[in-house]
Design a protein around this motif. Structure first.
Motif, short mmCIF file in Angstrom:
data_model
loop_
_atom_site.label_atom_id
_atom_site.label_comp_id
_atom_site.label_asym_id
_atom_site.label_seq_id
_atom_site.Cartn_x
_atom_site.Cartn_y
_atom_site.Cartn_z
N ASP A 33 6.34 25.90 102.86
CA ASP A 33 5.26 24.99 102.44
C ASP A 33 3.93 25.39 103.09
OD1 ASP A 33 6.82 23.44 100.77
OD2 ASP A 33 7.16 21.85 102.24
N ARG A 82 9.59 31.94 97.41
CA ARG A 82 9.15 30.98 98.43
C ARG A 82 8.96 31.63 99.80
NH1 ARG A 82 7.40 26.01 98.93
NH2 ARG A 82 9.09 25.22 100.20
N ILE A 97 12.01 25.28 104.88
CA ILE A 97 11.21 24.58 103.87
C ILE A 97 9.78 24.37 104.37
CG2 ILE A 97 10.94 22.39 102.62
CD1 ILE A 97 14.07 22.23 102.66
#
Length: 198
Positions: A189, A82, A185
């Motif tokens: 994203d 991520r 996060i």
């Protein structure tokens, strides 16, 4: 649409509705205070969180076990995938584990070709972590299994379920870490065209 419900001895509660009293709480208010003023543990929520986490990680556990990996490998691979180019220090900060624990897990992921280390562009001593093609494929497979479970539940909860779940989970994070986690996060994203779920 199916209804997620929790059956108690007294009545049926939808997971989307507030529960005034946990089973066996005998006069416990929603804030956890009993009628005599003492605090009663939220046994139902504590145990639901335990069982939800148990089942949430069970699908990836099966895939990981076949590779000789465990949950620590999953967490490392997830955050490396991520956050391409993440520093070891930042990964340690996210996972809240010792350098020794991370080193063992990271070595296995690197040796088996799921994670690669690259030199920093400005500091060649720096080691930046990236998921390899195999690592990204594995991370996406594991996330897909967990997304399937989450999607089923959100579908059953109906409109507003995702926002309510996000608020609850964000609220469970320590206040001094919450903004940093939400930023992490959001950054991940933004970095990926399909990083955010539907």
């Amino acid at each position: 649409m199916a209804d997620i419900s929790v059956t108690t001895a007294r009545k049926l509660h939808s997971a989307a509705e507030p529960v005034d009293a946990a089973p066996g709480s005998h006069g416990t208010k929603q804030d956890g205070t009993k009628q005599d003023g003492a605090k009663e543990p939220y046994w139902d929520l504590i145990e639901l969180l335990f069982f939800a986490y148990r089942d949430f990680v069970s699908d990836p556990d099966e895939v990981l076990a076949k590779l000789g990996f465990g949950r620590a490998h999953h967490r490392v691979l997830h955050f490396v995938n991520r956050n391409p180019g993440i520093k070891v220090a930042d990964l340690l900060d996210i996972l809240k584990i010792t350098k020794q624990s991370l080193g063992r897990v990271l070595k296995q992921l690197i040796d088996q070709g799921y994670v690669v280390q690259r030199e920093g562009a400005h500091d060649r001593r720096q080691r930046l972590l990236h998921a390899s093609a195999a690592g990204e494929a594995l991370a996406l497979k594991l996330a897909g299994l967990q997304t399937k479970r989450i999607a089923r539940v959100l579908n059953e909860l109906g409109p507003g379920g995702r926002d309510a779940a996000r608020r609850f989970l964000a609220g469970m994070i320590d206040e001094n870490d919450r903004d940093q986690v939400l930023r992490l996060i959001a950054d991940a994203d933004r970095a990926r065209p399909h990083g955010k779920g539907s």
